[in-house]
Design an enzyme around this catalytic site. Structure first.
Site, PDB file in Angstrom:
ATOM      1  N   HIS A 208       0.836  -1.208   0.000  1.00  0.00           N
ATOM      2  CA  HIS A 208       0.000   0.000   0.000  1.00  0.00           C
ATOM      3  C   HIS A 208       0.874   1.264   0.000  1.00  0.00           C
ATOM      4  O   HIS A 208       0.453   2.308   0.487  1.00  0.00           O
ATOM      5  CB  HIS A 208      -0.934   0.060   1.219  1.00  0.00           C
ATOM      6  CG  HIS A 208      -1.687  -1.198   1.462  1.00  0.00           C
ATOM      7  ND1 HIS A 208      -2.973  -1.408   1.015  1.00  0.00           N
ATOM      8  CD2 HIS A 208      -1.322  -2.343   2.088  1.00  0.00           C
ATOM      9  CE1 HIS A 208      -3.370  -2.621   1.366  1.00  0.00           C
ATOM     10  NE2 HIS A 208      -2.385  -3.215   2.021  1.00  0.00           N
TER      11      HIS A 208
ATOM     12  N   SER B 152      13.723  22.099 -17.077  1.00  0.00           N
ATOM     13  CA  SER B 152      12.525  22.899 -17.278  1.00  0.00           C
ATOM     14  C   SER B 152      12.934  24.207 -17.952  1.00  0.00           C
ATOM     15  O   SER B 152      14.051  24.687 -17.751  1.00  0.00           O
ATOM     16  CB  SER B 152      11.880  23.184 -15.925  1.00  0.00           C
ATOM     17  OG  SER B 152      11.143  24.392 -15.962  1.00  0.00           O
TER      18      SER B 152
ATOM     19  N   LYS C 241      15.443  22.205 -12.038  1.00  0.00           N
ATOM     20  CA  LYS C 241      14.753  20.943 -12.288  1.00  0.00           C
ATOM     21  C   LYS C 241      15.581  19.874 -12.976  1.00  0.00           C
ATOM     22  O   LYS C 241      16.325  20.139 -13.918  1.00  0.00           O
ATOM     23  CB  LYS C 241      13.518  21.219 -13.162  1.00  0.00           C
ATOM     24  CG  LYS C 241      12.432  21.988 -12.427  1.00  0.00           C
ATOM     25  CD  LYS C 241      11.721  21.100 -11.429  1.00  0.00           C
ATOM     26  CE  LYS C 241      10.375  20.684 -11.983  1.00  0.00           C
ATOM     27  NZ  LYS C 241       9.731  19.734 -11.089  1.00  0.00           N
TER      28      LYS C 241
ATOM     29  N   GLU D 226       8.496   8.754 -17.149  1.00  0.00           N
ATOM     30  CA  GLU D 226       7.080   9.135 -17.309  1.00  0.00           C
ATOM     31  C   GLU D 226       6.578   8.698 -18.686  1.00  0.00           C
ATOM     32  O   GLU D 226       5.467   8.178 -18.828  1.00  0.00           O
ATOM     33  CB  GLU D 226       6.924  10.647 -17.134  1.00  0.00           C
ATOM     34  CG  GLU D 226       7.242  11.090 -15.701  1.00  0.00           C
ATOM     35  CD  GLU D 226       7.539  12.588 -15.602  1.00  0.00           C
ATOM     36  OE1 GLU D 226       7.177  13.343 -16.527  1.00  0.00           O
ATOM     37  OE2 GLU D 226       8.143  12.996 -14.603  1.00  0.00           O
TER      38      GLU D 226
END
Ligand code: ARG
Length: 472
Positions: free
Chosen positions: A173, A295, A301, A308
């Site tokens: 979980h 970024s 960043k 992704e």
């Protein structure tokens, strides 16, 4: 969006466009051809090889006079090799009027060989032609994927071995659950990929049938030696029933996409774990900056875009696989143009999966761990189950031990993560991982794929009369 080069200017609806197979309304031509002139560029190689085997079978056919003589066959094969070379150099063009690779190659053979080029299509249809193209493509690419996946599994295993006993909180979980290790985490994904390859190999086996000679799906009144064609192309056998050979188009693609989807689902979960465990709040793993992207506004960043995209590409494979199944679901028996729509799904699915496996191999090679963060994450509760089982070993019933530990979590403050992971010595536990066995599976998978690829290339070289894959 793929743009197809138009040969003719936008034409008025009443005009028709001449094609090898008749005059067609230009809008209908455009709609039915779709992206084939671009997509089929990937099939030129396989179409030429299929045609080389077909002319060899025509030559061997016991009819007088021969439709294709030995000399004819050599001339056609030589031209096919030139087409393959041109395609590899980006010099082979499929126009809209050609419709697809099959008619483009026939046009070229007719332009260069005259009447002989017009004989080549004897006894076959574009239906069995495209089916064999896809299967030849499938064999090469499934073997490539198996090799790349074995390499990724090997990379994950090396990472796992290096950090075999490095403590890492095991989660359920997403909540801290039990003591685990980086070795257990990483080798789980290696083993998952090896098992996923079982489904890829099933797809390989399904793919390993030669549909050529089934023609439009009903065979031809010519004594074609279909077993010879299959042998020439390095398939283990021809499809037996010609109608089934035709119906297997789309199904073969759906089965392959289904197998690739399983690989992608594993990679997507691996990517998700890496995203999570490399974010600063966890900080277990570090993705080197050059494997992240920046970024345009936030100077600090380093984003895990690769990972992704892998999550999203897994969704795409699932979509392709579902779409291919949907195309064939209620399709009447025999060829239907619907099948053309499975081509893009299939080609994209194969290319996407292979690219994903390869980029993850790069990631696996450069991933590093942060020991301090991994150890800091061990809250006392992580040892609770182990402690309860210690009490059980001393004679306490498990449920009593469970309740005792639950109300005495403070007793776990001094628990030692290294001792905890060393205590799980049973098969596949944190101290019971058989890395040699897993590495042996990687080696065996690799060796089997290399052997198959060698046999395949030997057959293709023989049918082309030049080296393969180098065409020298
Ligand atoms: N481009 C077509 C396809 O992919 C080739 C087969 C065309 N066959 C036909 N009967 N129209 O399906």
């Amino acid at each position: 969006m793929i743009k197809v080069k138009r040969r003719a200017a936008e034409s008025a609806p009443e005009q028709t466009q001449k094609t090898i197979v008749g005059a067609i309304h230009p809008d209908v031509l455009r709609f039915t051809v779709g992206k084939d002139p671009v997509l089929d560029l990937e099939l030129v190689e396989w179409d030429c090889i299929g045609t080389a085997a077909h002319v060899r079978t025509l030559e061997a056919m016991p009819v007088k006079p021969a439709i294709i003589s030995r000399q004819d066959r050599n001339a056609v094969t030589g031209e096919l090799v030139r087409v393959m070379r041109a395609a590899r150099e980006g010099r082979f063009v499929i126009t809209e009027a050609d419709q697809d690779v099959h008619l483009a190659v026939e046009r070229r053979l007719t332009e260069t060989l005259g009447d002989l080029g017009r004989r080549v299509h004897t006894g076959r249809s574009r239906n069995d032609q495209v089916a064999v193209d896809i299967r030849l493509h499938g064999r090469e690419h499934l073997l490539g994927l198996i090799l790349e996946t074995a390499e990724l599994a090997g990379g994950l295993l090396r990472f796992a071995r290096k950090h075999e006993r490095m403590p890492m909180v095991g989660r359920t979980h997403l909540q801290p659950a039990m003591p685990s290790t980086v070795g257990l985490w990483a080798s789980a994904y290696a083993e998952a990929l090896l098992d996923d390859l079982v489904t890829v190999e099933a797809a390989y086996t399904y793919n390993d049938r030669c549909p050529l000679g089934s023609a439009a799906g009903y065979g031809v009144p010519l004594p074609l030696d279909r077993a010879l064609t299959a042998r020439l192309l390095g398939f283990s056998a021809p499809h037996h029933n010609v109608f089934y050979a035709s119906n297997a188009r789309g199904k073969c693609e759906a089965i392959t996409l289904g197998a690739l989807t399983q690989v992608m689902l594993t990679l997507s979960r691996l990517a998700e774990d890496l995203i999570l465990f490399s974010m600063p709040e966890f900080g277990y793993f570090v993705l080197p900056a050059e494997l992240c992207t920046g970024s345009s506004i936030m100077p600090q960043k380093h984003n895990p875009d690769v990972l992704e995209l892998i999550r999203a590409k897994a969704a795409r494979l699932l979509g392709h696989s579902t779409a291919a199944c949907a195309v064939i679901k209620a399709l009447p028996g025999g060829y239907n143009r619907d099948l053309q729509e499975t081509k893009e799904l299939y080609l994209d699915g194969v290319a996407t999966t292979r690219a994903t496996v390869r980029i993850l191999s790069v990631m696996a090679r450069s991933l590093t761990v942060r020991e301090q963060r991994l150890r800091e994450a061990f809250s006392p509760g992580v040892f609770a189950t182990d402690r309860a089982l210690e009490l059980v070993a001393d004679g306490m019933p498990f449920r009593d031990a469970y309740h005792h530990v639950r109300s005495h979590l403070d007793e776990l403050l001094t628990a030692d993560a290294d001792a905890a992971v060393a205590a799980k010595t049973h098969l596949g536990g944190t101290a019971g991982l058989d890395f040699a066995w897993l590495a042996g599976r990687v080696r065996a998978t690799r060796a089997a794929a290399l052997k198959r690829r060698k046999a395949s290339h030997t057959a293709l070289a023989r049918v082309l009369g030049v080296g393969y894959p180098d065409l020298a």
